[in-house]
Design an enzyme around this catalytic site. Structure first.
Site, PDB file in Angstrom:
ATOM      1  CG  HIS A  75      17.174  67.811  72.023  1.00 42.17           C
ATOM      2  ND1 HIS A  75      17.915  67.102  71.101  1.00 42.17           N
ATOM      3  CD2 HIS A  75      17.107  67.029  73.136  1.00 42.17           C
ATOM      4  CE1 HIS A  75      18.282  65.943  71.626  1.00 42.17           C
ATOM      5  NE2 HIS A  75      17.809  65.878  72.855  1.00 42.17           N
ATOM      6  CE1 TYR A 101      12.484  65.316  77.332  1.00 39.09           C
ATOM      7  CE2 TYR A 101      10.649  64.864  75.871  1.00 39.09           C
ATOM      8  CZ  TYR A 101      11.978  64.734  76.182  1.00 39.09           C
ATOM      9  OH  TYR A 101      12.807  64.033  75.342  1.00 39.09           O
TER      10      TYR A 101
END
Length: 366
Positions: A67, A337
């Protein structure tokens, strides 16, 4: 589903509820450590290995590994009157909570064409007046493709374009689907669901299950989504093919110039037997839903200089009144992440930032 009853442990064993809580925390900690690569055999899937394979030898320094292209947004959240009966979270009890977040597209190319991305995403950070924070990471798909981190890794490898054709190898994809048949449902959605024409008219789903805990200590499993108040409009095929690279950012700025954008936070309750540890399995549409409040976005700014740039939107950061399920994808997301965040922060500190080739309509953001 009605709230789950309090722990029925007899008075002679008052430590029962605490043991259960400790066991859950320990299990989640071990899952995170396992996925992160801190424990277990060296040959297994780890978060660094997963991020390496997302990069595929071609990272964009200074950017998120997934993303990668997006824009910062900010506004506030207002709870509904019903929300406080679902969870004791402070965000459901104070009149308004400031929000900063990020709208993005799927994929790892920070300079890719926004209109050509199948997946749209919304990440949020809500910080209440007592300092608690709730981070969300939601996507336009209604369920995850696979049930496990290993399945996601297998999908990643099977989806890589063959250098000879520029498309995934059909044999590899067939082998992946044979091993992970649940992914066929996701493929059907990707092929049939209409593309939204804007970030503003997209529904964003938190496909993982969490627990809401109310003021009496009772809990229920839930999933949530942000449902837009803006009317859905399908993206025309010609627009998808011909639009400038920053199409969604321009369109968003035009809408915000007219006024704030709104989404309803809709919470869906699980019933007994619904899978709460498998994000690839949707719950029946008949499950009870509750409008827990409204998200209002008032402004956007480039992610290169915006408040969202240095935030890790780890969905396991939750406030009191919200708890994690034992969904293994949650632990994997948190670990991956973290690896991505640490890599890009080091790259940013060194000034090692990827730059786009000179292309009309493309803005360098991170």
């Amino acid at each position: 589903m009605p709230p789950l009853p309090d722990d029925p442990s007899p008075p002679s064993r008052p430590w029962g509820p605490w043991a259960a809580i400790a066991g859950l925390v320990l299990g989640l900690s071990l899952a995170f450590a396992w996925v992160a690569g801190w424990i277990g055999p060296a040959a297994r899937l780890t978060a660094p290995r997963l991020v390496d394979d997302i990069e595929n030898g071609k990272p964009f320094p200074g950017f998120r590994r997934a993303h990668s292209r997006g824009v910062c947004v900010a506004g506030y959240f207002e709870p509904s009157a019903e929300a406080a009966t679902l969870s004791r979270a402070r965000v459901f009890r104070q009149p308004r909570t400031p929000v900063q977040g990020r709208l993005s597209i799927g994929g790892g190319d920070p300079f890719g064409a926004e209109a050509q991305a199948r997946v749209r995403s919304l990440a949020l950070s809500l910080r209440t007046d007592d300092g608690q924070e709730w981070r969300m990471a939601m996507n336009s798909f209604p369920f995850f493709a696979v049930a496990t981190p290993a399945g996601f890794h297998a999908q990643l490898l099977a989806s890589r374009p063959d250098p000879a054709t520029g498309k995934p190898d059909p044999a590899k994809m067939a082998a992946f689907l044979e091993r992970y048949p649940e992914a066929a449902r996701f493929q059907a959605w990707a092929k049939s669901a209409p593309w939204s024409s804007s970030w503003a008219n997209t529904e964003y789903n938190g496909v993982n299950a969490f627990r809401f805990i109310d003021a009496q200590g009772r809990s229920r499993f839930v999933r949530w989504s942000m449902q837009p108040q803006a009317a859905f409009e399908a993206l025309a095929t010609t627009t998808r093919q011909d639009a400038e690279a920053d199409y969604l950012q321009r369109e968003l700025a035009q809408r915000l110039a007219q006024g704030p954008l709104r989404w309803d936070l809709v919470v869906t309750e699980a019933a007994a037997g619904d899978p709460v540890d498998d994000p690839s399995q949707p719950w029946p549409a008949s499950r009870p839903t509750h409008v827990a409040g409204t998200l209002v976005l008032e402004r956007s700014e480039p992610q290169a200089t915006g408040a969202c740039r240095d935030v890790n939107y780890d969905p396991t950061v939750v406030p009191d009144g919200v708890a994690l399920s034992d969904d293994p994808i949650l632990a994997a997301r948190a670990a991956a992440y973290s690896i991505s965040f640490n890599r890009r922060e080091r790259e940013t500190a060194r000034g090692d930032i990827a730059r786009p080739a000179p292309t009309h309509g493309t803005e360098a953001t991170r």
